[in-house]
Write a protein that holds these residues in place. Sequence first.
Motif, PDB file in Angstrom:
ATOM      1  N   ALA A 178      -6.250 -11.588   3.748  1.00  0.00           N
ATOM      2  CA  ALA A 178      -7.262 -11.512   2.685  1.00  0.00           C
ATOM      3  C   ALA A 178      -6.556 -11.500   1.332  1.00  0.00           C
ATOM      4  O   ALA A 178      -5.387 -11.127   1.227  1.00  0.00           O
ATOM      5  CB  ALA A 178      -8.115 -10.253   2.837  1.00  0.00           C
ATOM      6  N   TRP A 179      -7.298 -11.882   0.301  1.00  0.00           N
ATOM      7  CA  TRP A 179      -6.788 -11.907  -1.067  1.00  0.00           C
ATOM      8  C   TRP A 179      -6.888 -10.534  -1.719  1.00  0.00           C
ATOM      9  O   TRP A 179      -7.819  -9.777  -1.454  1.00  0.00           O
ATOM     10  CB  TRP A 179      -7.567 -12.918  -1.910  1.00  0.00           C
ATOM     11  CG  TRP A 179      -7.155 -14.316  -1.601  1.00  0.00           C
ATOM     12  CD1 TRP A 179      -7.778 -15.184  -0.753  1.00  0.00           C
ATOM     13  CD2 TRP A 179      -6.014 -15.000  -2.108  1.00  0.00           C
ATOM     14  NE1 TRP A 179      -7.089 -16.370  -0.704  1.00  0.00           N
ATOM     15  CE2 TRP A 179      -5.997 -16.283  -1.530  1.00  0.00           C
ATOM     16  CE3 TRP A 179      -5.000 -14.646  -2.997  1.00  0.00           C
ATOM     17  CZ2 TRP A 179      -5.015 -17.217  -1.820  1.00  0.00           C
ATOM     18  CZ3 TRP A 179      -4.019 -15.585  -3.283  1.00  0.00           C
ATOM     19  CH2 TRP A 179      -4.032 -16.857  -2.688  1.00  0.00           C
ATOM     20  N   THR A 180      -5.942 -10.274  -2.643  1.00  0.00           N
ATOM     21  CA  THR A 180      -5.957  -9.026  -3.412  1.00  0.00           C
ATOM     22  C   THR A 180      -6.469  -9.255  -4.832  1.00  0.00           C
ATOM     23  O   THR A 180      -6.414  -8.354  -5.659  1.00  0.00           O
ATOM     24  CB  THR A 180      -4.544  -8.422  -3.501  1.00  0.00           C
ATOM     25  OG1 THR A 180      -3.696  -9.321  -4.210  1.00  0.00           O
ATOM     26  CG2 THR A 180      -3.988  -8.126  -2.125  1.00  0.00           C
ATOM     27  N   SER A 181      -6.944 -10.458  -5.127  1.00  0.00           N
ATOM     28  CA  SER A 181      -7.363 -10.795  -6.492  1.00  0.00           C
ATOM     29  C   SER A 181      -8.732 -11.450  -6.502  1.00  0.00           C
ATOM     30  O   SER A 181      -9.243 -11.871  -5.468  1.00  0.00           O
ATOM     31  CB  SER A 181      -6.356 -11.756  -7.118  1.00  0.00           C
ATOM     32  OG  SER A 181      -6.343 -12.980  -6.397  1.00  0.00           O
ATOM     33  N   ALA A 182      -9.281 -11.554  -7.710  1.00  0.00           N
ATOM     34  CA  ALA A 182     -10.528 -12.291  -7.896  1.00  0.00           C
ATOM     35  C   ALA A 182     -10.226 -13.791  -7.843  1.00  0.00           C
ATOM     36  O   ALA A 182      -9.093 -14.221  -8.065  1.00  0.00           O
ATOM     37  CB  ALA A 182     -11.153 -11.930  -9.236  1.00  0.00           C
TER      38      ALA A 182
END
Length: 174
Positions: free
Chosen positions: A136-140
């Motif tokens: 999963a991504w940690t950013s917008a």
Amino acid sequence: MAMVHIYDGNSSTRLGIDNSVANGADARSEDRIRKPVKTFSEMRHALDDLLAANTSVDRLLIETHGSPGTIGIGCQAINYTMVDTWFGNRGYERLFPSGARIVFNGCNVGEGPDGWRFLEAFGSAFLKLNGGQVTAWTSAGFSSPFNGHVVHLWGDARGLILAPGGTITERLEA
């Protein structure tokens, strides 16, 4: 084996611009099984359909709105504490062969301690039989108007590799 793309099919407009997940997902051209959903019940039904069809899913892309440790479809949200209630013990682990990959392409889903907890919960529910990787991504991110892909300009992807049986063997941070 199949790539399955489950995504939030709800419309969303801000400032007169369609910023829905569906807008970006519909613009893609990759060969995949598309499953637009508007609720988590529909998401579970889509997974039930794949299970009933004996589909082997080597790649699952789940594209929703998100926040640390949480995915959102429409007005609903599921965080790491709810994953087992919604998806556990339904046989979904039978969908995924050894080495399968699950990717959450939603804003900040993997961020912080709750992001790790979400990946652990989802990996335990979906990859406990044959192992695999959940990321999963940690950013917008934002949807590119040119190709519909979600772009993350900062932050990293983080993930877990699980062995058959569901044991976490490695934590990955890009």
